[in-house]
Structure formats: C-alpha cells, structure tokens
Design a protein around this motif. Structure first.
Motif, PDB file in Angstrom:
ATOM      1  N   LEU A   1      72.087 -29.012 -45.275  1.00  0.00           N
ATOM      2  CA  LEU A   1      72.061 -29.179 -43.562  1.00  0.00           C
ATOM      3  C   LEU A   1      70.503 -29.577 -43.456  1.00  0.00           C
ATOM      4  O   LEU A   1      70.535 -30.557 -43.161  1.00  0.00           O
ATOM      5  N   THR A   2      69.575 -28.511 -43.804  1.00  0.00           N
ATOM      6  CA  THR A   2      68.238 -28.672 -43.254  1.00  0.00           C
ATOM      7  C   THR A   2      67.478 -29.268 -44.321  1.00  0.00           C
ATOM      8  O   THR A   2      66.401 -30.128 -44.175  1.00  0.00           O
ATOM      9  N   ARG A   3      67.651 -29.022 -45.697  1.00  0.00           N
ATOM     10  CA  ARG A   3      66.901 -29.366 -46.700  1.00  0.00           C
ATOM     11  C   ARG A   3      65.315 -29.275 -46.378  1.00  0.00           C
ATOM     12  O   ARG A   3      64.500 -30.272 -46.948  1.00  0.00           O
ATOM     13  N   HIS A   4      65.120 -27.951 -45.765  1.00  0.00           N
ATOM     14  CA  HIS A   4      63.589 -27.738 -45.374  1.00  0.00           C
ATOM     15  C   HIS A   4      62.847 -26.894 -46.573  1.00  0.00           C
ATOM     16  O   HIS A   4      61.734 -26.667 -46.421  1.00  0.00           O
ATOM     17  N   GLU A   5      63.619 -26.413 -47.549  1.00  0.00           N
ATOM     18  CA  GLU A   5      63.043 -25.718 -48.692  1.00  0.00           C
ATOM     19  C   GLU A   5      63.514 -26.385 -50.123  1.00  0.00           C
ATOM     20  O   GLU A   5      64.643 -26.848 -50.085  1.00  0.00           O
ATOM     21  N   PRO A   6      62.476 -26.573 -51.165  1.00  0.00           N
ATOM     22  CA  PRO A   6      62.924 -27.390 -52.216  1.00  0.00           C
ATOM     23  C   PRO A   6      63.769 -26.403 -53.079  1.00  0.00           C
ATOM     24  O   PRO A   6      64.059 -25.324 -52.893  1.00  0.00           O
ATOM     25  N   SER A   7      64.647 -27.327 -53.833  1.00  0.00           N
ATOM     26  CA  SER A   7      65.782 -26.788 -54.708  1.00  0.00           C
ATOM     27  C   SER A   7      65.066 -27.028 -56.118  1.00  0.00           C
ATOM     28  O   SER A   7      63.994 -27.476 -56.322  1.00  0.00           O
ATOM     29  N   SER A   8      65.736 -26.075 -57.092  1.00  0.00           N
ATOM     30  CA  SER A   8      65.365 -26.087 -58.350  1.00  0.00           C
ATOM     31  C   SER A   8      66.468 -25.578 -59.372  1.00  0.00           C
ATOM     32  O   SER A   8      67.432 -25.121 -58.871  1.00  0.00           O
ATOM     33  N   LEU A   9      66.276 -26.000 -60.659  1.00  0.00           N
ATOM     34  CA  LEU A   9      67.154 -25.359 -61.665  1.00  0.00           C
ATOM     35  C   LEU A   9      67.300 -23.990 -61.412  1.00  0.00           C
ATOM     36  O   LEU A   9      68.517 -23.436 -61.579  1.00  0.00           O
ATOM     37  N   ARG A  10      66.222 -23.266 -61.463  1.00  0.00           N
ATOM     38  CA  ARG A  10      66.374 -21.770 -61.323  1.00  0.00           C
ATOM     39  C   ARG A  10      67.358 -21.129 -60.167  1.00  0.00           C
ATOM     40  O   ARG A  10      67.965 -20.368 -60.257  1.00  0.00           O
ATOM     41  N   LYS A  11      67.223 -21.933 -58.979  1.00  0.00           N
ATOM     42  CA  LYS A  11      67.887 -21.491 -57.778  1.00  0.00           C
ATOM     43  C   LYS A  11      69.173 -21.836 -57.863  1.00  0.00           C
ATOM     44  O   LYS A  11      70.339 -20.965 -57.586  1.00  0.00           O
ATOM     45  N   PHE A  12      69.577 -23.097 -58.714  1.00  0.00           N
ATOM     46  CA  PHE A  12      71.060 -23.320 -58.849  1.00  0.00           C
ATOM     47  C   PHE A  12      71.519 -22.111 -59.741  1.00  0.00           C
ATOM     48  O   PHE A  12      72.835 -21.741 -59.677  1.00  0.00           O
ATOM     49  N   PHE A  13      70.817 -21.697 -60.832  1.00  0.00           N
ATOM     50  CA  PHE A  13      70.955 -20.678 -61.769  1.00  0.00           C
ATOM     51  C   PHE A  13      71.369 -19.254 -60.949  1.00  0.00           C
ATOM     52  O   PHE A  13      72.397 -18.685 -60.997  1.00  0.00           O
ATOM     53  N   GLY A  14      70.677 -19.177 -59.841  1.00  0.00           N
ATOM     54  CA  GLY A  14      70.603 -17.940 -59.272  1.00  0.00           C
ATOM     55  C   GLY A  14      72.321 -18.081 -58.390  1.00  0.00           C
ATOM     56  O   GLY A  14      72.774 -17.235 -58.052  1.00  0.00           O
ATOM     57  N   VAL A  15      72.636 -19.184 -57.809  1.00  0.00           N
ATOM     58  CA  VAL A  15      73.786 -19.256 -57.093  1.00  0.00           C
ATOM     59  C   VAL A  15      74.809 -18.991 -58.184  1.00  0.00           C
ATOM     60  O   VAL A  15      75.881 -18.240 -57.676  1.00  0.00           O
ATOM     61  N   LEU A  16      74.692 -19.514 -59.291  1.00  0.00           N
ATOM     62  CA  LEU A  16      76.009 -19.510 -60.321  1.00  0.00           C
ATOM     63  C   LEU A  16      76.067 -17.983 -60.568  1.00  0.00           C
ATOM     64  O   LEU A  16      77.136 -17.430 -60.587  1.00  0.00           O
ATOM     65  N   ALA A  17      75.065 -17.288 -60.821  1.00  0.00           N
ATOM     66  CA  ALA A  17      75.082 -15.914 -60.974  1.00  0.00           C
ATOM     67  C   ALA A  17      75.699 -15.150 -59.863  1.00  0.00           C
ATOM     68  O   ALA A  17      76.206 -14.221 -60.204  1.00  0.00           O
TER      69      ALA A  17
END
Length: 306
Positions: free
Chosen positions: A121-137
């Motif tokens: 929705l907002t994309r006001h904070e950066p994404s990263s591979l580590r955050k995607f790993f966090g979502v998966l875990a």
C-alpha cells in the motif's frame, strides 16, 4: 521518517520500546483474567472508557486540548477502529478459549503484516531480503501453531486463533495509519482514539451484555483496572510516540520482545504450558520478527533512521 542524531536519544527510545513490550505482554494475562466473569464487549468497552478518562485528565493537567476539526476526529475514529475496537474485542473473545501465552505468540506477528501492508500500500519503508526471510519464518511459525488444530478440525479454538490473526492485521493497519498524527502530541491521538472507541463500544455493551446484570469477580475487576491504566492508557502514549520516532515497522519490534514476556507471565500467573509444536512456532515467529525489525549494523553510523 525521523533521524535521531544522539545515541542517548536512541537508547531512551529503545527503553520505551522495552517498556511497551512489557505492558502489552502483560495485557494477555489481564484479558484472560478479565473475561472469566466479564463478557468481551463489556470488558473492552470499560477498558476504552477508563483509558480515555485517564488520558483526557492528563491532557487537561498538561494544559492541552483535543483538536476540534472534523478531519482529525475522523482520523481518531479510524484509528480507534483499527487499534482498539476491532483488535481489542477479537482478542478478548479469542481468550475465552485459548491461553494468554498462545494469544501473545499469534499477536506478535504484527510486524509481518505491517511489512506486507507497507509493501503493497504505502511503500514508505524499505524492503530487503532479510525482511522477506522474516515474513517466511513468521508464516511458518503461524502454520505450526494453528496447523495441527486445523487438521484435527477443532472448531471454536481454531476460530479463536484466526480471530487473533485478524486482530494482528488490524494492529498492522493502525501502525501505518498512526503516521497521520505526526504533528500532534502523542497523547492526543491516544486520548482521541480511546474516546471514539468507547463511544462505539458502550452502546454495543448495553444492548448485547446488559452490564447491570453482571456479577464480575474481584480478580476480573482488578485485571480490568490494570489493563486500562497500564496496558492501554500508558502504553498508547508510548506507542504513538514511537511511531513518530522509530517508524511503524520499528515500533512493532516490541512484538518479538513481548512474546517471551507474555508467555512467561501466562505461565507464572495462569500456570499455562505450550505444546511442543507451539514452542517450535514461537521460535520461528520470534526469529522472523527479529529479522524484520532489528536494524542492521552500520559502520561509523551517526544517525538512525526509519
């Protein structure tokens, strides 16, 4: 996005984050004790009303007044729906059947849904591979916690667990929407949203539960008081401050801190125990949320931004 140039400022904000985690970690035990003899809607209506009264009193003592414009009050009402009316009621209902510790684990996934909502929705904070790993875990942890019950066809307990997840998504939306109050003193959106929440919930309480017919126990009343004063009024002041200083995802870092706190308090005061699968799920959830919210180390960094 706010930069803190002094290490001392960051240390103070992190201490507030730890305090918020403790206050909200204790809230699950307060709720479990409260709904034992007070129906969920009435319990949450009383919670918001008491918290609103306290916050408005403190504002008055500080010489501050809530805004009078319609736009701000519409925002207060939206924040109330996202951050109190919907999640508070769902959590209270869910804890009629699930343990406080399990509720703490499921509700700790707020950063996962905050990240997903900001990404879409907002994309006001950066994404990263580590955050995607966090979502998966985190998602693996959720599946481990509720998967066995789903396969076994457990009815109401599974619905309660799903209600916890809906409440968590609502909290994520509130963390993002809270950015609309950057120009206000942190206590103003806290007080305004609590007042709006009370206005929404009290009529429902009167119609559904007829609270004058209830006979709540002393432990439920004390739990209600502790929840309203400490885990709501004080916690919401801290929450809105941290949304401005640490950012919406940074603020939800308290979620992985409050997991062991919430589980420990439930074990200490309610003699709760987690299943082996829930323990594995807890580890996955904490690892996932930590991966998403602990900022990476930067060499010679003089400022922290979110």
């Amino acid at each position: 996005m706010i930069a803190m140039t002094a290490p001392r400022s960051l240390t103070f904000e992190l201490l507030l984050l730890a305090l918020l985690a403790t206050l909200w970690g204790a809230s699950y035990t307060f709720i479990k004790l409260g709904v034992a003899t007070i129906p969920p809607v009435t319990f949450i209506a009383a919670r918001t009303l008491i918290a609103a009264f306290i916050l408005l009193t403190v504002l008055r003592m500080r010489g501050l007044r809530l805004p009078h414009d319609r736009t701000t009050w519409k925002r207060f009402a939206i924040q109330a729906a996202l951050n109190s009316v919907m999640p508070f009621t769902l959590i209270a209902w869910a804890e009629l059947t699930i343990d406080a510790g399990l509720a703490a684990i499921l509700n700790s996934t707020t950063p996962i849904f905050t990240f997903l909502l900001t990404l879409v929705l907002t994309r006001h904070e950066p994404s990263s591979l580590r955050k995607f790993f966090g979502v998966l875990a985190g998602m693996i942890g959720i599946c481990l916690i509720i998967g066995v019950e789903a396969l076994n066809g457990v009815g109401r307990e599974l619905l309660a667990q799903l209600a916890m997840l809906i409440a968590t998504v609502s909290y994520a939306g509130a963390a993002i929407f809270g950015r609309n109050f950057k120009d206000l003193d942190p206590m103003m959106p806290a007080a305004g949203s609590m007042l709006c929440g009370a206005v929404m919930l009290i009529p429902l309480s009167l119609v559904i539960d007829q609270p004058w017919t209830l006979s709540p126990s002393t432990s439920s009343l004390l739990a209600l008081l502790g929840l309203a004063v400490f885990s709501t009024a004080l916690a919401f002041c801290i929450f809105f401050r941290l949304v401005n200083t640490l950012g919406s995802v940074g603020t939800t870092a308290q979620a992985y801190l409050r997991v062991p706190i919430g589980v420990a308090i439930g074990a200490l005061f309610l003699s709760e125990r987690l299943t082996d699968t829930a323990w594995i799920g807890l580890v996955c959830v904490v690892a996932g949320v930590a991966a998403m919210t602990i900022p990476p180390r930067k060499r010679n960094a003089t400022a922290v931004t979110s």
